[in-house]
Motif scaffolding. Sequence first.
Motif, short mmCIF file in Angstrom:
data_model
loop_
_atom_site.label_atom_id
_atom_site.label_comp_id
_atom_site.label_asym_id
_atom_site.label_seq_id
_atom_site.Cartn_x
_atom_site.Cartn_y
_atom_site.Cartn_z
N ALA A 67 0.82 -1.22 0.00
CA ALA A 67 0.00 0.00 0.00
C ALA A 67 0.85 1.26 0.00
CB ALA A 67 -0.94 0.00 1.21
N ARG A 68 1.92 1.26 0.79
CA ARG A 68 2.76 2.45 0.93
C ARG A 68 4.00 2.41 0.05
NH1 ARG A 68 -0.24 5.54 1.21
NH2 ARG A 68 1.40 7.06 1.70
N LYS A 69 4.11 1.36 -0.80
CA LYS A 69 5.19 1.26 -1.79
C LYS A 69 6.59 1.27 -1.17
CE LYS A 69 1.92 1.60 -4.87
NZ LYS A 69 1.41 0.42 -5.58
N PHE A 70 6.72 0.64 -0.02
CA PHE A 70 7.99 0.67 0.69
C PHE A 70 9.14 0.07 -0.11
CE2 PHE A 70 5.42 0.55 4.84
CZ PHE A 70 5.44 1.93 4.93
N VAL A 71 8.89 -1.05 -0.78
CA VAL A 71 9.97 -1.73 -1.52
C VAL A 71 10.49 -0.85 -2.64
CG1 VAL A 71 10.56 -3.72 -2.94
CG2 VAL A 71 9.10 -4.02 -0.93
N ASP A 97 12.33 2.29 -1.21
CA ASP A 97 13.64 1.92 -0.67
C ASP A 97 14.64 1.66 -1.79
OD1 ASP A 97 15.32 0.92 1.69
OD2 ASP A 97 15.32 -0.84 0.38
N LYS A 98 14.19 0.93 -2.80
CA LYS A 98 15.08 0.62 -3.94
C LYS A 98 15.51 1.90 -4.65
CE LYS A 98 15.16 -2.02 -8.26
NZ LYS A 98 14.38 -2.92 -9.16
N ASN A 99 14.56 2.80 -4.88
CA ASN A 99 14.89 4.05 -5.57
C ASN A 99 15.90 4.89 -4.80
OD1 ASN A 99 13.18 3.36 -7.62
ND2 ASN A 99 11.56 4.83 -7.10
N MET A 100 15.69 5.03 -3.51
CA MET A 100 16.59 5.84 -2.71
C MET A 100 18.00 5.26 -2.69
SD MET A 100 15.29 8.62 -1.71
CE MET A 100 16.60 9.07 -0.58
N LYS A 139 8.69 10.60 -6.59
CA LYS A 139 7.49 10.54 -5.78
C LYS A 139 6.62 9.39 -6.28
CE LYS A 139 5.00 12.69 -2.54
NZ LYS A 139 5.50 13.01 -1.18
N ILE A 140 6.31 8.45 -5.40
CA ILE A 140 5.47 7.31 -5.78
C ILE A 140 4.20 7.35 -4.95
CG2 ILE A 140 5.31 4.80 -5.91
CD1 ILE A 140 8.31 4.68 -6.14
N PHE A 153 11.80 -15.02 -9.67
CA PHE A 153 12.91 -14.12 -9.44
C PHE A 153 12.87 -12.91 -10.38
CE2 PHE A 153 14.98 -17.92 -7.49
CZ PHE A 153 15.27 -17.35 -6.27
N GLU A 154 12.20 -13.06 -11.51
CA GLU A 154 12.11 -11.97 -12.49
C GLU A 154 11.21 -10.85 -11.99
OE1 GLU A 154 11.01 -13.52 -16.30
OE2 GLU A 154 12.43 -15.18 -16.18
N TYR A 155 10.46 -11.12 -10.94
CA TYR A 155 9.52 -10.12 -10.42
C TYR A 155 9.87 -9.73 -9.01
CZ TYR A 155 7.06 -11.70 -14.54
OH TYR A 155 6.75 -12.02 -15.84
N GLY A 156 11.17 -9.64 -8.75
CA GLY A 156 11.66 -9.36 -7.41
C GLY A 156 11.26 -8.01 -6.86
N ASP A 157 10.86 -7.07 -7.74
CA ASP A 157 10.46 -5.76 -7.27
C ASP A 157 8.95 -5.66 -7.09
OD1 ASP A 157 9.87 -5.91 -9.95
OD2 ASP A 157 10.50 -3.87 -10.43
N ARG A 158 8.25 -6.80 -7.20
CA ARG A 158 6.80 -6.77 -7.08
C ARG A 158 6.33 -7.81 -6.08
NH1 ARG A 158 4.80 -7.35 -13.09
NH2 ARG A 158 2.76 -7.46 -12.05
#
Length: 326
Positions: free
Chosen positions: A165-169, A172-175, A182-183, A321-326
């Motif tokens: 919901a808060r797009k933490f992953v 964090d990855k972007n920073m 802004k997400i 593993f191809e969807y590690g950011d989701r």
Amino acid sequence: MFFYDLVVTIANLFGMKGGEQVLGLRPIPTSSIIDKPANHTDTSPSVLISAPYMMPHIGRFTRVIQAFGLNVIVADVKERLSEGDLLKIFSEKNFEAIICGDDRFTEKVYELCKGKLKVVSKWGTGIDSLNPDIALKHGAVVTNTPGAFTAPVSDSCVAYMLAFARKFVSLDKNMKNKMWEKISGHTIGEKTVGIIGVGEIGKAVMKKIRGLGGSRLLCCDIVTVDQQFLDEVDAKQVELNTLLGDSDYICINCDLNPTSEHLINMDSIMRVKHGAYLINCARGPICSEKALVYGLERGILAGCALDVFEVEPLPLDSKLFEYGDR
């Protein structure tokens, strides 16, 4: 108290008394020491401990068991004992009881232990890997500790929802990649949450979600859920297809049995609301990996949080593993 009750059950089966007096009717504190309980002998029943979650504080647990006059041996285990591991252990020594995690108790294992092993106690709830029907056929009973992981597992389910919901992953990855972006996120309270399996953990998740605000709560189960509880959390019991089609978050909390294996399959994934999030902290085989990958590839699933997998350890060539950011 879960562990204490479990040990009392084992001790009573073997007629071992005295632990209640030694422990003052409660599990002893970590600092207590019982080197040689008076009722302990070399011929006393032996208990094998192979539950990984007990290992960080194993001294505390072994002292409780010894207080009842039982011998204790601790297995060298990281995640679980395989069929091969168990066959090797039981071929070298007889054990009357084992306190385990998700060890792989098969027909071969029970056949080897027939007439010796009497109790297989799960430190946790799910007993599918222990094959209770096969155990009974070979003279052993399988028990579990309902409620032992209700709090941590339900916490994990809610944490996964909040992370989505808060797009933490993504944030964090972007920073960490020095990206300032802004997400937009959302709140759980503005979404529909569907709970599959309304046992102790499912109920705990529903109570915690209700505490976050005005979420629409749906649930499904193979049995009728107590209406008083549904009223308490303002939830509605529906059929599986309705839950899949209406829920923004689908949280799986049922056990693994013939009716739930591959509950999420190529057919049911097509019934999921487009853009939903799926959380599975129950059992891996409840979800077909093929179906999950299909859902992620086509955007049916906006994200998937898996605490368990259909095949464990997860194969290195898994498409997940191809969807590690989701």
